[in-house]
Scaffold this motif. Structure first.
Motif, PDB file in Angstrom:
ATOM      1  N   MET A 133       0.841  -1.195   0.000  1.00 29.42           N
ATOM      2  CA  MET A 133       0.000   0.000   0.000  1.00 29.42           C
ATOM      3  C   MET A 133       0.875   1.243   0.000  1.00 29.42           C
ATOM      4  N   THR A 134       0.530   2.228  -0.805  1.00 31.93           N
ATOM      5  CA  THR A 134       1.279   3.471  -0.856  1.00 31.93           C
ATOM      6  C   THR A 134       0.826   4.382   0.282  1.00 31.93           C
ATOM      7  N   HIS A 135       1.380   5.573   0.307  1.00 29.81           N
ATOM      8  CA  HIS A 135       1.035   6.514   1.371  1.00 29.81           C
ATOM      9  C   HIS A 135      -0.255   7.268   1.083  1.00 29.81           C
ATOM     10  N   ALA A 136      -0.947   6.939  -0.007  1.00 27.16           N
ATOM     11  CA  ALA A 136      -2.256   7.536  -0.274  1.00 27.16           C
ATOM     12  C   ALA A 136      -3.289   6.756   0.536  1.00 27.16           C
ATOM     13  N   LEU A 137      -3.744   7.337   1.633  1.00 25.65           N
ATOM     14  CA  LEU A 137      -4.624   6.614   2.539  1.00 25.65           C
ATOM     15  C   LEU A 137      -6.037   6.519   1.970  1.00 25.65           C
ATOM     16  N   PRO A 138      -6.595   5.314   1.879  1.00 23.71           N
ATOM     17  CA  PRO A 138      -7.923   5.154   1.284  1.00 23.71           C
ATOM     18  C   PRO A 138      -9.034   5.818   2.080  1.00 23.71           C
ATOM     19  N   GLN A 139      -8.867   5.977   3.396  1.00 29.37           N
ATOM     20  CA  GLN A 139      -9.929   6.599   4.184  1.00 29.37           C
ATOM     21  C   GLN A 139     -10.089   8.084   3.863  1.00 29.37           C
ATOM     22  N   LEU A 140      -9.123   8.675   3.190  1.00 30.38           N
ATOM     23  CA  LEU A 140      -9.225  10.086   2.840  1.00 30.38           C
ATOM     24  C   LEU A 140     -10.186  10.324   1.685  1.00 30.38           C
ATOM     25  N   THR A 141     -10.514   9.281   0.957  1.00 32.77           N
ATOM     26  CA  THR A 141     -11.397   9.437  -0.201  1.00 32.77           C
ATOM     27  C   THR A 141     -12.831   9.005   0.089  1.00 32.77           C
ATOM     28  N   GLY A 142     -13.132   8.737   1.353  1.00 32.61           N
ATOM     29  CA  GLY A 142     -14.496   8.391   1.725  1.00 32.61           C
ATOM     30  C   GLY A 142     -14.658   6.928   2.075  1.00 32.61           C
TER      31      GLY A 142
ATOM     32  N   GLY B  14       0.357   2.628  12.826  1.00 32.71           N
ATOM     33  CA  GLY B  14       1.285   2.522  13.944  1.00 32.71           C
ATOM     34  C   GLY B  14       0.935   3.512  15.043  1.00 32.71           C
ATOM     35  N   VAL B  15       0.508   3.009  16.189  1.00 32.90           N
ATOM     36  CA  VAL B  15       0.020   3.859  17.274  1.00 32.90           C
ATOM     37  C   VAL B  15       1.162   4.406  18.124  1.00 32.90           C
ATOM     38  N   ILE B  16       1.122   5.720  18.335  1.00 35.35           N
ATOM     39  CA  ILE B  16       2.048   6.408  19.229  1.00 35.35           C
ATOM     40  C   ILE B  16       1.224   7.112  20.301  1.00 35.35           C
ATOM     41  N   GLY B  17       1.458   6.754  21.543  1.00 35.61           N
ATOM     42  CA  GLY B  17       0.724   7.370  22.640  1.00 35.61           C
ATOM     43  C   GLY B  17       1.475   8.539  23.237  1.00 35.61           C
ATOM     44  N   PRO B  18       0.887   9.201  24.212  1.00 33.13           N
ATOM     45  CA  PRO B  18       1.548  10.343  24.837  1.00 33.13           C
ATOM     46  C   PRO B  18       2.752   9.919  25.661  1.00 33.13           C
ATOM     47  N   ARG B  19       3.692  10.832  25.786  1.00 33.12           N
ATOM     48  CA  ARG B  19       4.867  10.544  26.603  1.00 33.12           C
ATOM     49  C   ARG B  19       4.476  10.394  28.068  1.00 33.12           C
ATOM     50  N   GLY B  20       3.553  11.208  28.512  1.00 30.27           N
ATOM     51  CA  GLY B  20       3.094  11.134  29.894  1.00 30.27           C
ATOM     52  C   GLY B  20       1.793  10.370  29.994  1.00 30.27           C
ATOM     53  N   ASP B  21       1.052  10.640  31.041  1.00 30.76           N
ATOM     54  CA  ASP B  21      -0.243  10.009  31.254  1.00 30.76           C
ATOM     55  C   ASP B  21      -1.241  10.512  30.220  1.00 30.76           C
TER      56      ASP B  21
ATOM     57  N   VAL C   4       4.282  -0.125   8.527  1.00 27.43           N
ATOM     58  CA  VAL C   4       2.955   0.477   8.673  1.00 27.43           C
ATOM     59  C   VAL C   4       2.664   1.429   7.515  1.00 27.43           C
ATOM     60  N   ASP C   5       1.388   1.627   7.235  1.00 25.89           N
ATOM     61  CA  ASP C   5       0.960   2.548   6.181  1.00 25.89           C
ATOM     62  C   ASP C   5       0.892   3.986   6.673  1.00 25.89           C
ATOM     63  N   MET C   6       0.692   4.146   7.986  1.00 22.32           N
ATOM     64  CA  MET C   6       0.510   5.461   8.575  1.00 22.32           C
ATOM     65  C   MET C   6       0.857   5.394  10.054  1.00 22.32           C
TER      66      MET C   6
ATOM     67  N   PRO D   8       2.200   9.409   6.477  1.00 24.40           N
ATOM     68  CA  PRO D   8       1.052  10.213   6.892  1.00 24.40           C
ATOM     69  C   PRO D   8       0.696   9.880   8.331  1.00 24.40           C
ATOM     70  N   VAL D   9       0.030  10.811   8.999  1.00 26.28           N
ATOM     71  CA  VAL D   9      -0.310  10.596  10.404  1.00 26.28           C
ATOM     72  C   VAL D   9      -1.698  11.133  10.683  1.00 26.28           C
ATOM     73  N   ALA D  10      -2.409  10.452  11.572  1.00 25.71           N
ATOM     74  CA  ALA D  10      -3.665  10.957  12.126  1.00 25.71           C
ATOM     75  C   ALA D  10      -3.385  11.400  13.552  1.00 25.71           C
ATOM     76  N   ILE D  11      -3.895  12.546  13.928  1.00 25.61           N
ATOM     77  CA  ILE D  11      -3.716  13.071  15.284  1.00 25.61           C
ATOM     78  C   ILE D  11      -5.058  13.029  16.002  1.00 25.61           C
ATOM     79  N   SER D  12      -5.075  12.338  17.146  1.00 23.16           N
ATOM     80  CA  SER D  12      -6.312  12.170  17.901  1.00 23.16           C
ATOM     81  C   SER D  12      -6.165  12.790  19.287  1.00 23.16           C
TER      82      SER D  12
END
Length: 313
Positions: free
Chosen positions: A1-10, A122-129, A158-160, A185-189
């Motif tokens: 899979m390339t870095h063009a995320l499919p969820q961006l197109t609906g 690929g999930v990255i959590g906060p450094r702290g709590d 990972v794709d993102m 690419p990254v999603a920020i939550s």
């Protein structure tokens, strides 16, 4: 899979629920510091992690055309948390890469059973709590700290990336910069308190604006809060609203402080939660990534899936 995320197109993309709370409270698995990635260290733990995702993938397979965001179990897999767990830097890097490779292998096995795409995140959590705005204190510090995990996850294929449970705009921006450095690419939550604001006191709109001004992610999301805590903080017509594509809500309506003090799992009301997801369709016009967070399991996601498609009404 390339870095063009499919969820961006609906289209609709499902994900999993509360990994850590499911393992601890439903499966009675001890997770020191809520670190699910420690299960990767032996074959039994690896198999338990793989089995956790199966009901969610099955739910997605029953929904024609739906895609799936397959998240790595690496929310706590950064250096400060690893130090508390007695895991050195070399081993931590290997475990992050292993987590990514395991999810990629799961995608290969499940892709023929789903009609939509599977995206490995690929999930990255906060450094702290995850409930407290305590660290890091600057954007540069955050970017440097999270870069090591970003590199390890990227090496695993990972794709993102996904920076989740973000409590400050500064740390979120640092992760977005780290993702840019590794070419993903990254999603920020963001997570919010019961007043709809980040634990830092920043509003959702301000936080999104700060990140977008310097290192725009692919999209934003909200996680680790019940919809009741942020429904009122989504003003109609604001441009930043269109940047939110994902929600992974808590099952419980309790505050973060109340959840911290809880000794039992609060699964809330799955049907009410599902209806609130459905109600977000009007407030968040681009919302198409649906998952759960603390207290949710496959039953919540089934209700959310059915409500979203009006099958339960």
């Amino acid at each position: 899979m390339t870095h063009a995320l499919p969820q961006l197109t609906g289209g609709i993309f499902l994900s999993d629920g509360g990994l850590e709370t499911s393992l601890v409270f439903l499966d009675n698995i001890a997770l020191p510091h809520f670190a699910a990635f420690t299960l990767l260290q032996d074959e039994l733990g690896q198999e338990r992690l793989k089995s956790y995702y199966v009901p969610y993938l099955e739910l997605c397979g029953e929904m024609p055309g739906a895609g799936f965001i397959l998240e790595t179990p690496t929310w706590r897999a950064s250096s400060d948390w690893a130090a508390l767990l007695g895991i050195d830097a070399t081993r931590l890097k290997a475990l992050n890469t292993q987590a990514a490779q395991m999810m990629c292998a799961m995608r290969a096995r499940w892709a023929p059973r789903l009609s939509g795409p599977i995206v490995v995140s690929g999930v990255i959590g906060p450094r702290g709590d995850g409930y407290v705005a305590d660290a890091p204190t600057s954007v540069d510090e955050a970017a440097d700290y999270h870069l090591l995990q970003a590199q390890a996850l990227a090496a695993g294929g990972v794709d993102m990336l996904a920076g989740v449970t973000m409590t400050t705009a500064a740390e979120a921006l640092g992760i977005s910069i780290a993702a840019r450095r590794v070419g993903l690419p990254v999603a920020i939550s963001f997570t919010v308190e019961t007043d709809g604001r980040l634990p830092s006191g920043e509003s959702l709109g301000d936080a999104i604006g700060k990140v977008d001004a310097y290192a725009p992610p692919a999209y934003f999301a909200i996680n680790c809060a019940h919809p009741r805590h942020f429904e009122h903080a989504l003003p109609v017509g604001e441009p930043w609203i269109a940047r939110i594509q994902g929600v992974r809500a808590n099952a419980s309506t309790k505050s973060h402080a109340e959840l911290d003090d809880s000794t039992e799992l609060d699964i809330g009301d799955p049907e009410d939660l599902a209806q609130r997801y459905r109600g977000l369709q009007g407030a968040l016009p681009r919302l198409n990534v649906l998952g759960g967070c603390c207290g949710t399991d496959w039953r919540h996601l089934r209700a959310i899936r059915d409500a979203w498609t009006s099958q339960a009404f």
